[in-house]
Design an enzyme around this catalytic site. Structure first.
Site, PDB file in Angstrom:
ATOM      1  N   ASP A 191     -88.895 -19.877  81.296  1.00  0.00           N
ATOM      2  CA  ASP A 191     -88.767 -18.748  80.366  1.00  0.00           C
ATOM      3  C   ASP A 191     -88.618 -19.189  78.905  1.00  0.00           C
ATOM      4  OD1 ASP A 191     -88.889 -17.065  82.566  1.00  0.00           O
ATOM      5  OD2 ASP A 191     -86.714 -17.061  82.815  1.00  0.00           O
ATOM      6  N   LYS A 211     -93.538 -19.872  77.146  1.00  0.00           N
ATOM      7  CA  LYS A 211     -94.838 -20.527  77.362  1.00  0.00           C
ATOM      8  C   LYS A 211     -95.993 -19.535  77.238  1.00  0.00           C
ATOM      9  CE  LYS A 211     -93.311 -21.687  81.445  1.00  0.00           C
ATOM     10  NZ  LYS A 211     -91.920 -21.278  81.363  1.00  0.00           N
ATOM     11  N   GLY A 255     -93.110 -15.549  85.208  1.00  0.00           N
ATOM     12  CA  GLY A 255     -93.277 -14.293  84.469  1.00  0.00           C
ATOM     13  C   GLY A 255     -93.520 -14.669  83.024  1.00  0.00           C
ATOM     14  N   HIS A 256     -94.754 -14.555  82.572  1.00  0.00           N
ATOM     15  CA  HIS A 256     -95.117 -14.991  81.223  1.00  0.00           C
ATOM     16  C   HIS A 256     -95.428 -13.774  80.354  1.00  0.00           C
ATOM     17  CE1 HIS A 256     -96.299 -19.249  82.847  1.00  0.00           C
ATOM     18  NE2 HIS A 256     -95.053 -18.916  83.080  1.00  0.00           N
ATOM     19  N   GLN A 281     -92.591 -22.304  85.131  1.00  0.00           N
ATOM     20  CA  GLN A 281     -91.222 -22.802  85.265  1.00  0.00           C
ATOM     21  C   GLN A 281     -90.934 -23.837  84.158  1.00  0.00           C
ATOM     22  OE1 GLN A 281     -93.163 -22.776  88.588  1.00  0.00           O
ATOM     23  NE2 GLN A 281     -92.577 -20.656  88.296  1.00  0.00           N
TER      24      GLN A 281
HETATM   25  P1  GDP Z   1     -92.267 -17.867  79.792  1.00  0.00           P
HETATM   26  O1  GDP Z   1     -91.943 -17.666  81.225  1.00  0.00           O
HETATM   27  O2  GDP Z   1     -91.975 -19.265  79.351  1.00  0.00           O
HETATM   28  O3  GDP Z   1     -93.641 -17.432  79.415  1.00  0.00           O
HETATM   29  O4  GDP Z   1     -91.242 -16.950  78.975  1.00  0.00           O
HETATM   30  P2  GDP Z   1     -90.876 -15.414  79.330  1.00  0.00           P
HETATM   31  O5  GDP Z   1     -91.996 -14.541  78.954  1.00  0.00           O
HETATM   32  O6  GDP Z   1     -90.341 -15.316  80.712  1.00  0.00           O
HETATM   33  O7  GDP Z   1     -89.612 -15.208  78.397  1.00  0.00           O
HETATM   34  C1  GDP Z   1     -89.680 -15.373  77.019  1.00  0.00           C
HETATM   35  C2  GDP Z   1     -89.242 -14.057  76.360  1.00  0.00           C
HETATM   36  O8  GDP Z   1     -88.980 -14.293  74.996  1.00  0.00           O
HETATM   37  C3  GDP Z   1     -90.312 -12.979  76.408  1.00  0.00           C
HETATM   38  O9  GDP Z   1     -89.683 -11.737  76.452  1.00  0.00           O
HETATM   39  C4  GDP Z   1     -91.027 -13.172  75.079  1.00  0.00           C
HETATM   40  O10 GDP Z   1     -91.661 -11.973  74.613  1.00  0.00           O
HETATM   41  C5  GDP Z   1     -89.877 -13.541  74.183  1.00  0.00           C
HETATM   42  N1  GDP Z   1     -90.202 -14.427  73.057  1.00  0.00           N
HETATM   43  C6  GDP Z   1     -91.064 -15.474  73.019  1.00  0.00           C
HETATM   44  N2  GDP Z   1     -90.978 -16.106  71.827  1.00  0.00           N
HETATM   45  C7  GDP Z   1     -90.045 -15.434  71.113  1.00  0.00           C
HETATM   46  C8  GDP Z   1     -89.476 -15.628  69.812  1.00  0.00           C
HETATM   47  O11 GDP Z   1     -89.797 -16.557  69.074  1.00  0.00           O
HETATM   48  N3  GDP Z   1     -88.499 -14.730  69.427  1.00  0.00           N
HETATM   49  C9  GDP Z   1     -88.096 -13.709  70.217  1.00  0.00           C
HETATM   50  N4  GDP Z   1     -87.152 -12.895  69.762  1.00  0.00           N
HETATM   51  N5  GDP Z   1     -88.614 -13.506  71.439  1.00  0.00           N
HETATM   52  C10 GDP Z   1     -89.556 -14.371  71.883  1.00  0.00           C
HETATM   53  P1  IMO Z   2     -91.498 -19.032  84.289  1.00  0.00           P
HETATM   54  O1  IMO Z   2     -92.884 -19.597  84.526  1.00  0.00           O
HETATM   55  C1  IMO Z   2     -87.268 -19.146  85.216  1.00  0.00           C
HETATM   56  C2  IMO Z   2     -86.156 -20.246  89.305  1.00  0.00           C
HETATM   57  C3  IMO Z   2     -85.484 -19.189  90.163  1.00  0.00           C
HETATM   58  C4  IMO Z   2     -84.573 -20.063  91.012  1.00  0.00           C
HETATM   59  C5  IMO Z   2     -85.439 -21.298  91.249  1.00  0.00           C
HETATM   60  C6  IMO Z   2     -86.178 -21.295  92.597  1.00  0.00           C
HETATM   61  O2  IMO Z   2     -91.498 -17.587  83.959  1.00  0.00           O
HETATM   62  O3  IMO Z   2     -90.756 -19.888  83.328  1.00  0.00           O
HETATM   63  P2  IMO Z   2     -88.332 -19.986  93.443  1.00  0.00           P
HETATM   64  O4  IMO Z   2     -88.567 -18.521  93.609  1.00  0.00           O
HETATM   65  O5  IMO Z   2     -89.291 -20.664  92.526  1.00  0.00           O
HETATM   66  O6  IMO Z   2     -88.193 -20.708  94.753  1.00  0.00           O
HETATM   67  O7  IMO Z   2     -86.868 -20.059  92.759  1.00  0.00           O
HETATM   68  O8  IMO Z   2     -86.385 -21.338  90.200  1.00  0.00           O
HETATM   69  N1  IMO Z   2     -87.462 -19.861  88.713  1.00  0.00           N
HETATM   70  C7  IMO Z   2     -87.636 -19.566  87.421  1.00  0.00           C
HETATM   71  N2  IMO Z   2     -86.741 -19.448  86.420  1.00  0.00           N
HETATM   72  N3  IMO Z   2     -88.569 -18.993  84.970  1.00  0.00           N
HETATM   73  C8  IMO Z   2     -89.476 -19.131  85.958  1.00  0.00           C
HETATM   74  O9  IMO Z   2     -90.811 -19.124  85.741  1.00  0.00           O
HETATM   75  C9  IMO Z   2     -89.017 -19.393  87.266  1.00  0.00           C
HETATM   76  N4  IMO Z   2     -89.622 -19.544  88.477  1.00  0.00           N
HETATM   77  C10 IMO Z   2     -88.659 -19.848  89.346  1.00  0.00           C
HETATM   78  O10 IMO Z   2     -84.764 -18.286  89.373  1.00  0.00           O
HETATM   79  O11 IMO Z   2     -83.466 -20.472  90.257  1.00  0.00           O
HETATM   80 MG    MG Z   3     -90.811 -16.425  82.436  1.00  0.00          MG
END
Ligand code: GDP
Ligand code: IMO
Ligand code: MG
Length: 440
Positions: A9, A12, A36-37, A220
């Site tokens: 999270d 990416k 979840g991207h 991840q």
């Molecule tokens: P990922 O799994 O690495 O793609 O990240 P996620 O989408 O799960 O979580 C990142 C969250 O931070 C999302 O809600 C993005 O919209 C938000 N986000 C990404 N970059 C920034 C930033 O520079 N500032 C803020 N406030 N939010 C951001």
């Molecule tokens: P992105 O790509 C954050 C975590 C789960 C749990 C562990 C194992 O959005 O960064 P799993 O279901 O993979 O067997 O769970 O890994 N986890 C993540 N945490 N971002 C993710 O993906 C994750 N995918 C799995 O919360 O701790």
């Molecule tokens: Mg994510």
């Protein structure tokens, strides 16, 4: 390669989306719909779980490599949602025949195991990821290509279901699944993806021979890696750099730049060690300003200070060329910002984390403190416009984390970005080993 250097999270999806306007293909190589991207473009938010984050940029082919475990249901839902937005997913999506399929019994097993573990649960996303990878390694898995061969699928399913129904019934005391229903479902869902099967490794070779630009999208993060993470509180795939080669089918010479994504602080969803975790109002404030709720499960993310010790290991494990720091704006308004700079373990000072994760529970963190800033950094696109204290913090990060800082994200929108090189904002083109990496 864009990959996460923390516990996932890191942002990416946003970075892959913004870089993909200048690439010919975006490739997922590991993980599944546990990812979840989040992409934000002109205020419109899209959350992707399986489809590569290049899908909003028409010029990018989107490939799912053999290292990805595929849930047909999740892929169907996601594809239909994107099509409803007018995006022609099917003409641009390719799925490797070797992708292991996440079957309904994998999800049941994931839940049953977590329940049985009680307080020792991993806190998985409940998507069946672990059991699907186990079936791949035990050579019992059903692959994408099997969906288009009725007899082979029946034969493989019979063997797999026989085994898993026994475990579900006899070991977990639950109920097994009906062979006919699972087979029908798999055939029906498979039929939705007729024509999308593609030799991804072969296609990547073809694209590379033509000099096309390819971006590999990690899911991840490094600390969730099955080998290098905080085992057993990890996911079931390699999330680190080697997975690009094995999960897409390319050689190491395909990789000329590794962008490590890190938040300006740290978060983690699920259970397991987190040395710099905050349990006070400061942590709660970061969670609130950063909207730290999982993009896949909606769970609250645990928040803490930046952990330079863990980032150093991520930098060398992945051969990070440059870091991208996201969510700098979330730290706006704090009086003081801390960074974990070393761990103490039984009188010993460690500058990278121990490899045996049990030790993580007994660590003490040494912090360095930095003055915060009261100005807003939200949406800043020029390094020079950042508050002085933010620049000091970023310079310290760069010095502490083992790789240079190349990008800074200042908001969720793809426009809210600073490209930086050696402390100077640059606006033309960014070359690595003679190859342009991005234009803006
Ligand atoms: P990922 O799994 O690495 O793609 O990240 P996620 O989408 O799960 O979580 C990142 C969250 O931070 C999302 O809600 C993005 O919209 C938000 N986000 C990404 N970059 C920034 C930033 O520079 N500032 C803020 N406030 N939010 C951001
Ligand atoms: P992105 O790509 C954050 C975590 C789960 C749990 C562990 C194992 O959005 O960064 P799993 O279901 O993979 O067997 O769970 O890994 N986890 C993540 N945490 N971002 C993710 O993906 C994750 N995918 C799995 O919360 O701790
Ligand atoms: Mg994510």
């Amino acid at each position: 390669v864009v990959l996460g250097t923390q516990w996932g999270d890191e942002g990416k999806g946003k970075i892959v989306d913004l870089l993909s306007k200048d690439v010919d293909a975006v490739v997922r190589f590991q993980g599944g719909h546990n990812a979840g991207h989040t992409l934000v473009a002109e205020g419109n938010k899209t959350v992707l779980h399986l489809v590569p984050s290049g899908i909003l940029n028409e010029g990018a082919q989107c490939l799912i490599g053999n290292g990805v475990v595929v849930s047909l249901e999740a892929l169907k839902t996601e594809t239909e949602a994107l099509e409803a937005l007018g995006i022609d997913v099917r003409s641009r999506l390719g799925i490797s025949p070797a992708c292991p399929i996440i079957m309904p019994y994998h999800e049941l097993l994931d839940h049953a195991r977590e329940k049985a573990k009680g307080k020792k649960a991993i806190g998985t996303t409940g998507r069946g990821i672990g059991p699907a990878y186990e079936d791949k390694v035990s050579r019992r898995g059903i692959r994408f290509s099997d969906l288009f061969n009725h007899d082979l699928l029946s034969e493989k399913l019979e063997e797999a279901l026989d085994y898993h129904n026994f475990v579900l019934d006899k070991y977990f005391g639950g109920e097994g699944l009906s062979f006919d229903l699972v087979l029908d479902d798999a055939l029906q869902l498979g039929a939705c993806f007729t024509g999308l099967m593609m030799d991804v490794s072969g296609e990547l070779h073809r694209l590379r021979t033509q000099g096309k630009r390819i971006l590999y999208e990690g899911a991840q993060g490094t600390l969730l890696d099955i080998d290098h993470g905080t085992y057993p509180f990890v996911t079931s795939s390699n999330t680190t750099i080697g997975a690009v080669c094995t999960g897409a089918g390319v050689g190491p010479d395909a990789i000329d730049y590794v962008l490590g994504i890190t938040k300006a602080y740290t978060t983690r969803v699920g259970h397991g060690p987190f040395p710099t975790e905050l349990f006070d109002d400061v942590g709660a404030g970061i969670a609130e300003r950063g909207a730290e709720f999982g993009a896949t499960t909606g769970r609250a993310r645990r928040c803490g200070w930046l952990d330079a010790v863990a980032l150093r290991r991520a930098a060398h494990t992945n051969g990070v060329t440059g870091f991208c720091v996201t969510k700098l704006d979330v730290l706006d308004g704090l009086d003081e910002i801390k960074v974990g700079i070393a761990y103490r373990l039984g009188g010993e000072v460690l500058d990278i984390p121990p490899q045996n994760p049990e030790a993580w529970d007994d660590l003490e963190v040494e912090y360095e403190s930095f003055p915060g800033w009261q100005e807003t950094t939200r949406g800043v696109t020029n390094y020079d416009d950042l508050p002085d204290n933010a620049k000091t913090y970023l310079a310290a990060m760069e010095a502490l984390c083992g790789a240079p800082l190349h990008m800074i994200s200042t908001g969720p929108d793809r426009k809210e970005i600073i490209f930086i090189y050696s402390g100077v904002s640059f606006t033309v083109e960014f070359f690595v080993q003679g190859n342009p990496v991005c234009f803006f």
